[in-house]
Write a protein that holds these residues in place. Structure first.
Motif, short mmCIF file in Angstrom:
data_model
loop_
_atom_site.label_atom_id
_atom_site.label_comp_id
_atom_site.label_asym_id
_atom_site.label_seq_id
_atom_site.Cartn_x
_atom_site.Cartn_y
_atom_site.Cartn_z
N ALA A 126 0.85 -1.20 0.00
CA ALA A 126 0.00 0.00 0.00
C ALA A 126 0.88 1.25 0.00
CB ALA A 126 -0.91 0.00 1.22
N ILE A 127 0.59 2.18 -0.89
CA ILE A 127 1.40 3.38 -1.05
C ILE A 127 0.50 4.61 -0.96
CG2 ILE A 127 2.94 4.66 -2.58
CD1 ILE A 127 3.69 1.93 -3.80
N ALA A 128 0.87 5.56 -0.10
CA ALA A 128 0.05 6.76 0.11
C ALA A 128 0.29 7.79 -0.99
CB ALA A 128 0.37 7.37 1.48
N THR A 129 -0.79 8.41 -1.44
CA THR A 129 -0.74 9.50 -2.40
C THR A 129 -1.49 10.70 -1.84
OG1 THR A 129 -2.70 8.66 -3.54
CG2 THR A 129 -0.55 7.97 -4.40
N SER A 130 -1.45 11.82 -2.55
CA SER A 130 -2.06 13.05 -2.04
C SER A 130 -3.58 13.01 -2.06
CB SER A 130 -1.57 14.25 -2.85
OG SER A 130 -1.91 14.11 -4.22
N SER A 131 -4.17 12.16 -2.91
CA SER A 131 -5.63 12.03 -2.98
C SER A 131 -5.97 10.71 -3.66
CB SER A 131 -6.26 13.19 -3.76
OG SER A 131 -5.94 13.08 -5.14
N THR A 132 -7.22 10.29 -3.52
CA THR A 132 -7.66 9.07 -4.19
C THR A 132 -7.62 9.24 -5.71
OG1 THR A 132 -9.97 9.79 -4.03
CG2 THR A 132 -9.13 8.35 -2.27
N ALA A 133 -7.94 10.43 -6.19
CA ALA A 133 -7.92 10.67 -7.63
C ALA A 133 -6.49 10.70 -8.18
CB ALA A 133 -8.63 11.98 -7.95
N GLN A 134 -5.56 11.24 -7.39
CA GLN A 134 -4.16 11.24 -7.82
C GLN A 134 -3.67 9.80 -7.96
OE1 GLN A 134 -2.17 13.96 -8.71
NE2 GLN A 134 -0.95 12.24 -9.50
N ALA A 135 -4.13 8.92 -7.09
CA ALA A 135 -3.77 7.52 -7.20
C ALA A 135 -4.26 6.93 -8.52
CB ALA A 135 -4.36 6.74 -6.02
N ALA A 136 -5.50 7.28 -8.92
CA ALA A 136 -6.03 6.80 -10.19
C ALA A 136 -5.20 7.32 -11.36
CB ALA A 136 -7.49 7.24 -10.34
N LYS A 137 -4.79 8.58 -11.29
CA LYS A 137 -3.95 9.15 -12.34
C LYS A 137 -2.61 8.42 -12.42
CE LYS A 137 -3.64 13.52 -13.12
NZ LYS A 137 -3.38 14.98 -12.92
N ASP A 138 -2.04 8.12 -11.26
CA ASP A 138 -0.76 7.42 -11.22
C ASP A 138 -0.87 6.02 -11.81
OD1 ASP A 138 0.43 9.62 -10.05
OD2 ASP A 138 0.25 8.85 -8.00
N VAL A 139 -2.00 5.35 -11.55
CA VAL A 139 -2.21 4.03 -12.14
C VAL A 139 -2.31 4.13 -13.66
CG1 VAL A 139 -3.85 2.11 -12.33
CG2 VAL A 139 -3.25 3.03 -10.08
N LEU A 140 -3.03 5.11 -14.13
CA LEU A 140 -3.17 5.31 -15.57
C LEU A 140 -1.82 5.55 -16.23
CD1 LEU A 140 -5.31 5.55 -17.84
CD2 LEU A 140 -5.35 8.01 -17.39
N GLU A 141 -0.92 6.23 -15.52
CA GLU A 141 0.40 6.53 -16.06
C GLU A 141 1.39 5.39 -15.84
OE1 GLU A 141 1.31 10.13 -14.03
OE2 GLU A 141 -0.16 11.33 -15.16
N GLY A 142 0.95 4.32 -15.16
CA GLY A 142 1.81 3.16 -14.98
C GLY A 142 2.68 3.18 -13.74
N THR A 143 2.50 4.16 -12.87
CA THR A 143 3.32 4.26 -11.66
C THR A 143 2.98 3.16 -10.67
OG1 THR A 143 3.38 6.66 -11.96
CG2 THR A 143 4.07 5.80 -9.81
N PHE A 144 1.68 2.87 -10.51
CA PHE A 144 1.22 1.83 -9.60
C PHE A 144 0.29 0.88 -10.35
CE2 PHE A 144 1.60 5.77 -6.96
CZ PHE A 144 2.80 5.43 -6.36
N ASP A 145 0.03 -0.29 -9.73
CA ASP A 145 -0.81 -1.29 -10.38
C ASP A 145 -2.30 -1.03 -10.20
OD1 ASP A 145 1.46 -2.71 -11.20
OD2 ASP A 145 1.55 -3.79 -9.29
N ALA A 146 -2.69 -0.52 -9.02
CA ALA A 146 -4.12 -0.33 -8.74
C ALA A 146 -4.30 0.86 -7.81
CB ALA A 146 -4.73 -1.59 -8.12
N ALA A 147 -5.50 1.40 -7.81
CA ALA A 147 -5.83 2.54 -6.96
C ALA A 147 -7.14 2.28 -6.23
CB ALA A 147 -5.96 3.81 -7.80
N VAL A 148 -7.18 2.66 -4.97
CA VAL A 148 -8.43 2.68 -4.20
C VAL A 148 -8.99 4.08 -4.34
CG1 VAL A 148 -9.46 2.47 -1.92
CG2 VAL A 148 -7.63 0.90 -2.61
N SER A 149 -10.08 4.22 -5.07
CA SER A 149 -10.56 5.55 -5.46
C SER A 149 -12.04 5.72 -5.19
CB SER A 149 -10.29 5.80 -6.95
OG SER A 149 -8.91 5.79 -7.21
N ALA A 150 -12.49 6.96 -5.34
CA ALA A 150 -13.92 7.25 -5.30
C ALA A 150 -14.57 6.71 -6.57
CB ALA A 150 -14.15 8.75 -5.19
#
Length: 306
Positions: A126-150
């Protein structure tokens, strides 16, 4: 068209909340990277209103929001929205659960799905990001495998929903405030909340005195949080939410009493309550009770029998 700032980027729970608080047809929603940035934009006049999360029923207060409200030029809450929080696990198309090694989200979100992640993705970090949406953006860019998002994030980012309705606590809620520069206070509705910040002197019974002023007037305290002032070790700001409106005499009288007792009191707004929690059990003192007491005291001072 009015501009309303919110804690972004697009696809956060705050975006869902602001869309409940304001009509998207007559307002422009502007995303900011942090909650202090939203508050700063309201202060600077970049936006007419700002929407920020203030507390979660599982993880408690949002420290960044609390500090931003207490420091700098005053802003006040004019409305609130309580949002039921359930998360969605998003990944790039073609990704399976067995392929996930990193899961990103805001720390509050990760805390609310910790048990599910440990049970279903035990090999994932589990990796912390600034927001749930930022996590989704990071997944789309290939930084992470999955995001817990709204859930709303999937409308903005072309990702696949692997799991929906996530949350270790099924009735988890987050409360959001709609902020503005100080001005006309929303009219009382009979079901209102007043928020304030108080800094007490460092002496015996200081907090007890604050609570006594509320209890004396039969004011129901619905929230009490403490944050360090960041100025002197051991000194704290107390954040209080009470039932009632500043236009009511008992609330106004209590605020005046706190102003006398405390080093600093900052009014954070009176606004309609949206939660469905029961009100105080005792019948509170009403404005007519204050009027009657004032007339009684005036008669005594005039030398009339009472």
């Amino acid at each position: 068209m009015a501009r309303i700032g919110y804690f972004g980027p697009q696809g956060t729970f705050t975006e869902q909340a602001v869309r409940q608080l304001a009509d998207s047809d007559s307002n422009e929603f502007v995303a900011y990277a942090t909650t202090p940035a939203v508050v700063a934009a309201v202060r600077a006049g970049e936006v007419e209103r700002g929407c920020v999360p203030v507390e979660n029923s599982v993880e408690g207060a949002v420290p960044a929001t609390m500090d931003a409200l207490a420091l700098g030029d005053p802003v006040v809450a004019v409305a609130e929205h309580v949002l039921q929080v359930q998360f969605t696990l998003l990944a790039r198309p073609g990704t399976g659960l067995d392929e996930i090694r990193t899961v990103a989200s805001h720390p509050h979100a990760l805390a609310q799905v910790r048990e599910w992640l440990e049970t279903n993705l035990p090999k994932a970090t589990a990796i912390a990001t600034s927001s749930t949406a930022q996590a989704a953006k990071d997944v789309l860019e290939g930084t992470f495998d999955a995001a817990v998002s709204a859930p709303v994030a999937v409308l903005h980012y072309p990702l696949t929903e692997l799991v929906t309705g996530l949350g270790d606590v099924k009735d988890a809620k987050t409360r959001f405030l709609l902020l503005a520069k100080p001005g006309a206070v929303p009219a009382p509705t009979g079901a209102d909340r007043t928020s304030l910040v108080a800094v007490t002197p460092n002496e015996v019974g200081a907090l007890s005195n604050v609570l006594h002023e509320l209890a004396l007037r039969e004011i129901n305290l619905t929230r009490l949080e403490a944050r360090p002032t960041k100025e002197l070790f051991g000194t704290y700001r107390f954040y209080l939410d009470v039932e009632g409106h500043v236009a009511e005499k008992r609330i106004g009288d209590a605020l005046a009493a706190l102003h006398r007792r405390c080093i600093e009191v900052r009014f954070l707004g009176s606004y309609p309550r949206t939660d469905q929690q029961p009100t105080a059990v005792n019948s509170p003192t009403t404005d007519s009770d204050f009027d009657a007491a004032a007339e009684w005291l005036a008669a005594i001072r005039r030398g009339e029998s009472a």
